[in-house]
Design a protein around this motif. Sequence first.
Motif, PDB file in Angstrom:
ATOM      1  N   ALA A  58     -55.407 -81.211  35.259  1.00 29.33           N
ATOM      2  CA  ALA A  58     -55.414 -80.409  36.490  1.00 29.33           C
ATOM      3  C   ALA A  58     -55.887 -81.241  37.678  1.00 29.33           C
ATOM      4  O   ALA A  58     -55.326 -81.158  38.775  1.00 29.33           O
ATOM      5  N   LEU A  59     -56.899 -82.076  37.463  1.00 25.98           N
ATOM      6  CA  LEU A  59     -57.382 -82.953  38.547  1.00 25.98           C
ATOM      7  C   LEU A  59     -56.282 -83.917  38.987  1.00 25.98           C
ATOM      8  O   LEU A  59     -56.047 -84.113  40.189  1.00 25.98           O
ATOM      9  N   ALA A  60     -55.589 -84.488  38.017  1.00 27.26           N
ATOM     10  CA  ALA A  60     -54.532 -85.455  38.333  1.00 27.26           C
ATOM     11  C   ALA A  60     -53.365 -84.767  39.046  1.00 27.26           C
ATOM     12  O   ALA A  60     -52.806 -85.299  40.007  1.00 27.26           O
ATOM     13  N   ALA A  61     -53.005 -83.578  38.589  1.00 28.49           N
ATOM     14  CA  ALA A  61     -51.883 -82.858  39.205  1.00 28.49           C
ATOM     15  C   ALA A  61     -52.235 -82.435  40.627  1.00 28.49           C
ATOM     16  O   ALA A  61     -51.416 -82.546  41.546  1.00 28.49           O
ATOM     17  N   MET A  62     -53.466 -81.987  40.824  1.00 30.76           N
ATOM     18  CA  MET A  62     -53.876 -81.593  42.176  1.00 30.76           C
ATOM     19  C   MET A  62     -53.897 -82.811  43.094  1.00 30.76           C
ATOM     20  O   MET A  62     -53.438 -82.754  44.242  1.00 30.76           O
ATOM     21  N   PHE A 118     -64.261 -87.658  34.625  1.00 34.89           N
ATOM     22  CA  PHE A 118     -64.383 -86.514  35.549  1.00 34.89           C
ATOM     23  C   PHE A 118     -64.818 -87.046  36.926  1.00 34.89           C
ATOM     24  O   PHE A 118     -64.226 -86.716  37.965  1.00 34.89           O
ATOM     25  N   GLU A 119     -65.807 -87.913  36.928  1.00 33.64           N
ATOM     26  CA  GLU A 119     -66.299 -88.492  38.183  1.00 33.64           C
ATOM     27  C   GLU A 119     -65.184 -89.256  38.905  1.00 33.64           C
ATOM     28  O   GLU A 119     -64.952 -89.052  40.107  1.00 33.64           O
ATOM     29  N   THR A 120     -64.476 -90.091  38.167  1.00 40.32           N
ATOM     30  CA  THR A 120     -63.387 -90.866  38.769  1.00 40.32           C
ATOM     31  C   THR A 120     -62.297 -89.945  39.321  1.00 40.32           C
ATOM     32  O   THR A 120     -61.797 -90.148  40.434  1.00 40.32           O
ATOM     33  N   GLY A 121     -61.957 -88.931  38.556  1.00 36.79           N
ATOM     34  CA  GLY A 121     -60.928 -87.979  38.993  1.00 36.79           C
ATOM     35  C   GLY A 121     -61.339 -87.257  40.264  1.00 36.79           C
ATOM     36  O   GLY A 121     -60.511 -87.029  41.165  1.00 36.79           O
ATOM     37  N   LEU A 122     -62.605 -86.900  40.356  1.00 38.92           N
ATOM     38  CA  LEU A 122     -63.091 -86.205  41.561  1.00 38.92           C
ATOM     39  C   LEU A 122     -63.059 -87.122  42.779  1.00 38.92           C
ATOM     40  O   LEU A 122     -62.653 -86.703  43.858  1.00 38.92           O
ATOM     41  N   ILE A 123     -63.471 -88.362  42.597  1.00 37.65           N
ATOM     42  CA  ILE A 123     -63.476 -89.292  43.744  1.00 37.65           C
ATOM     43  C   ILE A 123     -62.046 -89.496  44.256  1.00 37.65           C
ATOM     44  O   ILE A 123     -61.793 -89.438  45.461  1.00 37.65           O
ATOM     45  N   THR A 124     -61.117 -89.675  43.329  1.00 39.72           N
ATOM     46  CA  THR A 124     -59.710 -89.848  43.723  1.00 39.72           C
ATOM     47  C   THR A 124     -59.206 -88.624  44.480  1.00 39.72           C
ATOM     48  O   THR A 124     -58.509 -88.738  45.491  1.00 39.72           O
ATOM     49  N   LEU A 125     -59.565 -87.455  43.985  1.00 43.65           N
ATOM     50  CA  LEU A 125     -59.110 -86.212  44.633  1.00 43.65           C
ATOM     51  C   LEU A 125     -59.746 -86.044  46.019  1.00 43.65           C
ATOM     52  O   LEU A 125     -59.073 -85.652  46.980  1.00 43.65           O
ATOM     53  N   ALA A 129     -45.006 -78.387  52.900  1.00 39.33           N
ATOM     54  CA  ALA A 129     -43.883 -78.656  51.992  1.00 39.33           C
ATOM     55  C   ALA A 129     -44.445 -79.491  50.853  1.00 39.33           C
ATOM     56  O   ALA A 129     -45.125 -80.500  51.086  1.00 39.33           O
ATOM     57  N   LEU A 130     -44.210 -79.042  49.626  1.00 35.22           N
ATOM     58  CA  LEU A 130     -44.645 -79.826  48.466  1.00 35.22           C
ATOM     59  C   LEU A 130     -43.552 -80.838  48.141  1.00 35.22           C
ATOM     60  O   LEU A 130     -42.377 -80.608  48.432  1.00 35.22           O
ATOM     61  N   SER A 131     -43.948 -81.942  47.544  1.00 32.36           N
ATOM     62  CA  SER A 131     -42.944 -82.969  47.239  1.00 32.36           C
ATOM     63  C   SER A 131     -42.092 -82.548  46.046  1.00 32.36           C
ATOM     64  O   SER A 131     -42.510 -81.739  45.215  1.00 32.36           O
ATOM     65  N   ASP A 132     -40.910 -83.127  45.975  1.00 34.59           N
ATOM     66  CA  ASP A 132     -40.032 -82.879  44.823  1.00 34.59           C
ATOM     67  C   ASP A 132     -40.733 -83.285  43.526  1.00 34.59           C
ATOM     68  O   ASP A 132     -40.545 -82.655  42.490  1.00 34.59           O
ATOM     69  N   ARG A 133     -41.532 -84.332  43.644  1.00 35.31           N
ATOM     70  CA  ARG A 133     -42.187 -84.863  42.432  1.00 35.31           C
ATOM     71  C   ARG A 133     -43.132 -83.852  41.789  1.00 35.31           C
ATOM     72  O   ARG A 133     -43.434 -83.940  40.603  1.00 35.31           O
ATOM     73  N   PHE A 134     -43.634 -82.920  42.584  1.00 41.63           N
ATOM     74  CA  PHE A 134     -44.565 -81.924  42.042  1.00 41.63           C
ATOM     75  C   PHE A 134     -44.033 -80.498  42.200  1.00 41.63           C
ATOM     76  O   PHE A 134     -44.791 -79.557  42.378  1.00 41.63           O
ATOM     77  N   SER A 135     -42.713 -80.353  42.152  1.00 41.11           N
ATOM     78  CA  SER A 135     -42.115 -79.018  42.229  1.00 41.11           C
ATOM     79  C   SER A 135     -41.031 -78.911  41.168  1.00 41.11           C
ATOM     80  O   SER A 135     -40.621 -79.901  40.577  1.00 41.11           O
ATOM     81  N   THR A 136     -40.584 -77.689  40.937  1.00 43.06           N
ATOM     82  CA  THR A 136     -39.459 -77.477  40.024  1.00 43.06           C
ATOM     83  C   THR A 136     -38.428 -76.616  40.721  1.00 43.06           C
ATOM     84  O   THR A 136     -38.722 -75.950  41.718  1.00 43.06           O
ATOM     85  N   LYS A 193     -34.189 -72.548  45.331  1.00 43.14           N
ATOM     86  CA  LYS A 193     -35.601 -72.482  44.968  1.00 43.14           C
ATOM     87  C   LYS A 193     -36.272 -73.842  44.795  1.00 43.14           C
ATOM     88  O   LYS A 193     -35.693 -74.771  44.250  1.00 43.14           O
ATOM     89  N   LYS A 194     -37.515 -73.913  45.298  1.00 44.37           N
ATOM     90  CA  LYS A 194     -38.390 -75.047  45.008  1.00 44.37           C
ATOM     91  C   LYS A 194     -39.744 -74.413  44.698  1.00 44.37           C
ATOM     92  O   LYS A 194     -40.395 -73.852  45.574  1.00 44.37           O
ATOM     93  N   ASN A 195     -40.087 -74.458  43.454  1.00 39.74           N
ATOM     94  CA  ASN A 195     -41.260 -73.704  43.008  1.00 39.74           C
ATOM     95  C   ASN A 195     -42.496 -74.584  42.824  1.00 39.74           C
ATOM     96  O   ASN A 195     -42.390 -75.705  42.346  1.00 39.74           O
ATOM     97  N   PRO A 196     -43.664 -74.019  43.179  1.00 42.72           N
ATOM     98  CA  PRO A 196     -44.914 -74.797  43.080  1.00 42.72           C
ATOM     99  C   PRO A 196     -45.541 -74.696  41.687  1.00 42.72           C
ATOM    100  O   PRO A 196     -46.704 -74.332  41.542  1.00 42.72           O
ATOM    101  N   ASP A 197     -44.751 -75.029  40.646  1.00 42.45           N
ATOM    102  CA  ASP A 197     -45.216 -74.815  39.265  1.00 42.45           C
ATOM    103  C   ASP A 197     -46.529 -75.521  38.937  1.00 42.45           C
ATOM    104  O   ASP A 197     -47.356 -74.989  38.188  1.00 42.45           O
ATOM    105  N   ALA A 198     -46.700 -76.714  39.477  1.00 41.20           N
ATOM    106  CA  ALA A 198     -47.932 -77.443  39.128  1.00 41.20           C
ATOM    107  C   ALA A 198     -49.155 -76.666  39.618  1.00 41.20           C
ATOM    108  O   ALA A 198     -50.160 -76.547  38.904  1.00 41.20           O
ATOM    109  N   ALA A 199     -49.033 -76.105  40.826  1.00 43.31           N
ATOM    110  CA  ALA A 199     -50.146 -75.308  41.357  1.00 43.31           C
ATOM    111  C   ALA A 199     -50.379 -74.069  40.501  1.00 43.31           C
ATOM    112  O   ALA A 199     -51.518 -73.697  40.201  1.00 43.31           O
TER     113      ALA A 199
END
Length: 459
Positions: A339-343, A129-136, A269-276, A284-290
């Motif tokens: 969720a931390l990694a996706a954000m 959790f700590e590592t994920g927060l620092i990265t974010l 604009a969200l990247s293709d890598r994190f959209s559907t 359509k380019k949807n913000p599904d991860a969000a």
Amino acid sequence: TSNQMWGGRFAAGPDAIMEAINASIGFDKRLAAQDIEGSRAHAAMLASTGILTDKDAEAIREGLLTVLSEIESGDFQFSTALEDIHMNVEARLKEIIGEPAGRLHTGRSRNDQVATDFKLWVRDQFDAFETGLITLIEAFLEQAEAGADWVMPGFTHLQTAQPVTWGHHMMAYVEMFGRDLSRVRDARARMNESPLGAAALAGTSFPIDRNMTAKDLGFDRPSANSLDAVSDRDFALEFLGAASICAMHLSRMAEELVIWSSAQFRFVALSDRFSTGSSIMPQKKNPDAAELIRAKIGRIFGANVALMTVMKGLPLTYSKDMQEDKEQVFDAADNLMLALAAMNGMVRDMTANRESLEAAAGSGFSTATDLADWLVRVLGLPFREAHHITGTLVAMAEGNGCDLPELSLADMQSVHGEINETVYDVLGVHNSVASRMSYGGTAPVRVREQIASWKEALK
Ligand code: ARG
């Protein structure tokens, strides 16, 4: 046939339904590595205190390593009849090494054993959790640095309020996730006491050394009260509490991303890598991860409420109710890390649309407060009167279908005769944000200070 662990007292084995409701092996097999690590430390201590012979302790140590490798390679046959991970491991150990296996449980109970295993597991999750927060946080810092002086509308009630800087908005999330980080570190430090050796609830008459096992397992000290040690699940609740607040922060950012990436806003604009895309609507380019982050937090809140509810009515000490702790925390931790990694991925990849942000910053009479402040500062009017005059000018601009800077000086003077053209200086969004230099304010100079101090703090 009766149970091999407590068959002495029992003539008959359990009903199939009893076995189904009682068994936890389906999920607590996830604690296998921690269970074996705790047993290894316990056996080493039993030998060093002379409670076990070195020979038995060595057989136990080697046997446990074999069990671990069987589990890791997927060769292990988990048995529901053996109820949980503790008895599965011990039963297999007995098959491998025979009689000494039966000596491992000296001065120990499944009650302190499970508390120890679970604490070791949750402690690893606090670290992740700590590592994920620092990265974010670093992802938000990068965004803040790139656009420290870009202007955008600041909102209250999701209505345009005052211009702010993109960097300032990103840094607001750094503060939020920074508080999460401090909660995690705080809880991690508090939970790091070893329950091992509390035995069933009262301690033990064997001359065990709890300091030794505590140290061996990376705990700061043994817990001071054996009754509390076996009945405490605060560490899991603090994890879920910190996770819930962080998840709420993630969800608020996710909600902003959904709004900002819409055609009506075009802030990012969200990247293709994190959209559907859509199977029917080609544009359509949807913000599904969000959206999924926003939705998954429900499971984390749910786990928090579920475990609080499990614990709230339990008399001291251990009750089987507490077996319900694990699935909630496992699910919450898995979804939190995802969720931390996706954000993190979305924030790193997103592109802020500087032009749209700036255009939006200036619309909606966002510098009306700057105008009112100018009337106070330059003409010496009381703020309430300045507010009223500005309101009249906003209504005039609205009637003309223009923004405040587009009103002519004659129009302005028709509302208050002393207004002069220096007023136009404060109506521009860049001047507006640059003027908000109060500590914590949105001026780029303050934002850059905040970025620098966070970078220093994370070193
Ligand atoms: N499977 C149990 C749990 O997860 C282990 C502890 C059992 N202790 C007991 N006294 N029945 O909580």
